[in-house]
Design a protein around this motif. Structure first.
Motif, PDB file in Angstrom:
ATOM      1  N   TRP A 240       0.812  -1.210   0.000  1.00  0.00           N
ATOM      2  CA  TRP A 240       0.000   0.000   0.000  1.00  0.00           C
ATOM      3  C   TRP A 240       0.851   1.269   0.000  1.00  0.00           C
ATOM      4  O   TRP A 240       1.874   1.346   0.685  1.00  0.00           O
ATOM      5  CB  TRP A 240      -0.888   0.033   1.242  1.00  0.00           C
ATOM      6  CG  TRP A 240      -1.979  -0.993   1.270  1.00  0.00           C
ATOM      7  CD1 TRP A 240      -2.008  -2.152   2.001  1.00  0.00           C
ATOM      8  CD2 TRP A 240      -3.217  -0.949   0.548  1.00  0.00           C
ATOM      9  NE1 TRP A 240      -3.183  -2.836   1.772  1.00  0.00           N
ATOM     10  CE2 TRP A 240      -3.944  -2.119   0.885  1.00  0.00           C
ATOM     11  CE3 TRP A 240      -3.776  -0.042  -0.350  1.00  0.00           C
ATOM     12  CZ2 TRP A 240      -5.202  -2.408   0.368  1.00  0.00           C
ATOM     13  CZ3 TRP A 240      -5.026  -0.326  -0.881  1.00  0.00           C
ATOM     14  CH2 TRP A 240      -5.727  -1.487  -0.523  1.00  0.00           C
ATOM     15  N   THR A 241       0.409   2.252  -0.745  1.00  0.00           N
ATOM     16  CA  THR A 241       0.938   3.612  -0.628  1.00  0.00           C
ATOM     17  C   THR A 241      -0.210   4.505  -0.179  1.00  0.00           C
ATOM     18  O   THR A 241      -1.384   4.176  -0.373  1.00  0.00           O
ATOM     19  CB  THR A 241       1.490   4.132  -1.962  1.00  0.00           C
ATOM     20  OG1 THR A 241       0.407   4.276  -2.895  1.00  0.00           O
ATOM     21  CG2 THR A 241       2.539   3.177  -2.530  1.00  0.00           C
ATOM     22  N   LEU A 242       0.121   5.622   0.407  1.00  0.00           N
ATOM     23  CA  LEU A 242      -0.921   6.546   0.851  1.00  0.00           C
ATOM     24  C   LEU A 242      -1.775   7.015  -0.316  1.00  0.00           C
ATOM     25  O   LEU A 242      -3.005   7.100  -0.215  1.00  0.00           O
ATOM     26  CB  LEU A 242      -0.285   7.750   1.550  1.00  0.00           C
ATOM     27  CG  LEU A 242       0.014   7.617   3.041  1.00  0.00           C
ATOM     28  CD1 LEU A 242       0.740   8.853   3.532  1.00  0.00           C
ATOM     29  CD2 LEU A 242      -1.271   7.397   3.827  1.00  0.00           C
ATOM     30  N   THR A 252      -8.509  12.695  -0.108  1.00  0.00           N
ATOM     31  CA  THR A 252      -7.178  13.200  -0.388  1.00  0.00           C
ATOM     32  C   THR A 252      -6.215  12.571   0.612  1.00  0.00           C
ATOM     33  O   THR A 252      -6.626  12.075   1.664  1.00  0.00           O
ATOM     34  CB  THR A 252      -7.119  14.723  -0.240  1.00  0.00           C
ATOM     35  OG1 THR A 252      -7.362  15.073   1.128  1.00  0.00           O
ATOM     36  CG2 THR A 252      -8.152  15.408  -1.135  1.00  0.00           C
ATOM     37  N   GLU A 253      -4.930  12.560   0.272  1.00  0.00           N
ATOM     38  CA  GLU A 253      -3.939  11.996   1.199  1.00  0.00           C
ATOM     39  C   GLU A 253      -3.964  12.728   2.535  1.00  0.00           C
ATOM     40  O   GLU A 253      -3.844  12.112   3.599  1.00  0.00           O
ATOM     41  CB  GLU A 253      -2.548  12.062   0.579  1.00  0.00           C
ATOM     42  CG  GLU A 253      -2.345  11.109  -0.570  1.00  0.00           C
ATOM     43  CD  GLU A 253      -0.905  11.075  -1.037  1.00  0.00           C
ATOM     44  OE1 GLU A 253       0.004  11.234  -0.188  1.00  0.00           O
ATOM     45  OE2 GLU A 253      -0.669  10.910  -2.254  1.00  0.00           O
ATOM     46  N   LYS A 254      -4.133  14.038   2.501  1.00  0.00           N
ATOM     47  CA  LYS A 254      -4.136  14.818   3.731  1.00  0.00           C
ATOM     48  C   LYS A 254      -5.307  14.428   4.627  1.00  0.00           C
ATOM     49  O   LYS A 254      -5.146  14.233   5.843  1.00  0.00           O
ATOM     50  CB  LYS A 254      -4.201  16.311   3.401  1.00  0.00           C
ATOM     51  CG  LYS A 254      -4.183  17.210   4.630  1.00  0.00           C
ATOM     52  CD  LYS A 254      -4.183  18.685   4.225  1.00  0.00           C
ATOM     53  CE  LYS A 254      -4.166  19.576   5.464  1.00  0.00           C
ATOM     54  NZ  LYS A 254      -4.167  21.018   5.090  1.00  0.00           N
ATOM     55  N   ARG A 255      -6.506  14.287   4.031  1.00  0.00           N
ATOM     56  CA  ARG A 255      -7.677  13.916   4.829  1.00  0.00           C
ATOM     57  C   ARG A 255      -7.564  12.483   5.340  1.00  0.00           C
ATOM     58  O   ARG A 255      -8.008  12.166   6.440  1.00  0.00           O
ATOM     59  CB  ARG A 255      -8.957  14.092   4.007  1.00  0.00           C
ATOM     60  CG  ARG A 255      -9.399  15.554   3.897  1.00  0.00           C
ATOM     61  CD  ARG A 255     -10.405  15.755   2.792  1.00  0.00           C
ATOM     62  NE  ARG A 255     -11.626  14.985   2.978  1.00  0.00           N
ATOM     63  CZ  ARG A 255     -12.539  14.817   2.022  1.00  0.00           C
ATOM     64  NH1 ARG A 255     -12.345  15.355   0.819  1.00  0.00           N
ATOM     65  NH2 ARG A 255     -13.628  14.124   2.258  1.00  0.00           N
ATOM     66  N   PHE A 266      -3.774   5.840  15.404  1.00  0.00           N
ATOM     67  CA  PHE A 266      -2.544   5.391  14.761  1.00  0.00           C
ATOM     68  C   PHE A 266      -2.371   6.119  13.439  1.00  0.00           C
ATOM     69  O   PHE A 266      -3.351   6.411  12.756  1.00  0.00           O
ATOM     70  CB  PHE A 266      -2.601   3.888  14.434  1.00  0.00           C
ATOM     71  CG  PHE A 266      -2.586   2.966  15.604  1.00  0.00           C
ATOM     72  CD1 PHE A 266      -1.395   2.560  16.182  1.00  0.00           C
ATOM     73  CD2 PHE A 266      -3.776   2.467  16.117  1.00  0.00           C
ATOM     74  CE1 PHE A 266      -1.389   1.687  17.243  1.00  0.00           C
ATOM     75  CE2 PHE A 266      -3.779   1.591  17.181  1.00  0.00           C
ATOM     76  CZ  PHE A 266      -2.582   1.202  17.749  1.00  0.00           C
ATOM     77  N   ALA A 267      -1.123   6.387  13.064  1.00  0.00           N
ATOM     78  CA  ALA A 267      -0.860   6.793  11.693  1.00  0.00           C
ATOM     79  C   ALA A 267      -1.155   5.603  10.784  1.00  0.00           C
ATOM     80  O   ALA A 267      -1.142   4.450  11.220  1.00  0.00           O
ATOM     81  CB  ALA A 267       0.595   7.228  11.541  1.00  0.00           C
ATOM     82  N   VAL A 268      -1.414   5.873   9.514  1.00  0.00           N
ATOM     83  CA  VAL A 268      -1.816   4.807   8.592  1.00  0.00           C
ATOM     84  C   VAL A 268      -0.780   3.685   8.547  1.00  0.00           C
ATOM     85  O   VAL A 268      -1.117   2.500   8.717  1.00  0.00           O
ATOM     86  CB  VAL A 268      -2.030   5.371   7.167  1.00  0.00           C
ATOM     87  CG1 VAL A 268      -2.274   4.237   6.172  1.00  0.00           C
ATOM     88  CG2 VAL A 268      -3.200   6.348   7.147  1.00  0.00           C
TER      89      VAL A 268
END
Length: 329
Positions: A240-242, A252-255, A266-268
């Motif tokens: 997986w990538t963000l 969005t990646e930020k959201r 937790f962070a992703v």
């Protein structure tokens, strides 16, 4: 039916008749199924029953279930399929995928009705702890029930007055659950069994109370964030990538980054690594794969790097995590 069913009260429980708070093999949905294995319902004390099960599901394991008012804590060591909460008209509400290595908690202060669908041939192994609402309140946890909604950070599904969440799975709690399962299968000390059960209930209450509501997350983002979590759990080996995950769920990646951290604590990537290591440990302890195979199964192509992460997380080398052969049922 080849399912061996036992129902008894613990020696110290002062119960003549066990009130089964949840599903039972005596229900019609079980009796018509060619299921093999063992299912034990143990009365720990009035208002507290524990079901221990290790079954290979036969044909047509699909149907409705109901539960008395209670809080249920479920450890699934092996599982597949899914369930749904049902509305007042019998309509399907929230979906609950059954996955190994999870702790599910269901709060149903008014009882609950649901629907399950488990594939033929599935091994369904775990334990189900049911605490009636009166005992839950006596344990000092009645206030928690009022805080359980879709904003709670452990939330997974809710509907028709019932709430379902997923609890963290620290290794020490998983070890207690495995010991509880094993002691029930080999009929060891009833006092030790009760003590382990109360330890699990206490840890669950603490986890629910510690978790803070994720009040800052827009409601429109909650379902995509839940989907992001479920996608990663379903495909642990996927690189997986963000950006890829964000596109899959429509954020969005930020959201995705900020919402996931706020919702699950937790962070992703931290969450993904935790789930990968927990699943790898489960595979290694089951004794069906090598350490290298377990690493590859959860997405680690470098066994040395995997061993370092495993040691840092669990305090032991993965080669030392393999358990002795399980007690036969």
């Amino acid at each position: 039916m080849n399912l061996r069913v036992e129902q008894r009260a613990l020696a110290q429980s002062d119960q003549e008749n066990i009130v089964v708070l949840g599903p039972s093999p005596a229900d019609e949905g079980f009796s018509s199924v060619s299921t093999e294995g063992a299912y034990k319902i143990l009365g720990v004390r009035p208002g507290l029953t524990i079901s221990i099960f290790d079954m290979v599901i036969g044909a047509d394991f699909v149907g409705r279930f109901s539960t008395e008012p209670c809080v249920a804590i479920d450890f699934l060591f092996e599982a597949s399929g899914q369930g749904w909460l049902l509305g007042t008209a019998g309509e399907k509400l929230s979906s609950i995928p059954y996955r190994p290595g999870r702790i599910y908690i269901m709060a149903a202060p008014n009882g609950a009705v649901g629907f399950y669908d488990v594939p033929i041939g599935t091994r369904f192994k775990g334990l189900d702890i049911r605490v009636d609402i009166t005992l839950w309140q006596k344990l000092g946890a009645g206030d928690i029930l009022s805080s359980l909604d879709e904003n709670h950070s452990l939330h997974m599904a809710c509907g028709n007055g019932t709430w379902v969440g997923i609890l963290p799975v620290p290794p020490q709690l998983l070890a207690v659950a495995r010991a509880l399962f094993d002691s029930a299968m080999v009929e060891s000390d009833d006092l030790a069994f009760e003590a382990r059960a109360l330890d699990i209930i206490n840890a669950s209450i603490a986890a629910m109370r510690k978790a803070q509501p994720a009040v800052s997350i827009p409601s429109r983002d909650r379902r995509p964030l839940q989907r992001a979590r479920d996608l990663m759990i379903a495909e642990l080996a996927r690189p997986w990538t963000l950006g890829e995950l964000a596109r899959e769920v429509g954020l969005t990646e930020k959201r995705l980054k900020s919402g996931f951290k706020g919702m699950y604590g937790f962070a992703v990537y931290t969450f993904l690594q935790e789930q990968r290591l927990l699943e790898a440990r489960r595979l290694i302890e089951a004794g069906t794969v090598t350490v290298t195979q377990a690493a590859l199964a959860v997405g680690y192509g470098n066994p040395s790097h995997f061993s370092q992460l495993f040691l840092r997380r669990f305090g032991i080398q993965p080669s030392k995590a393999r358990q002795p052969v399980e007690s036969k049922i």
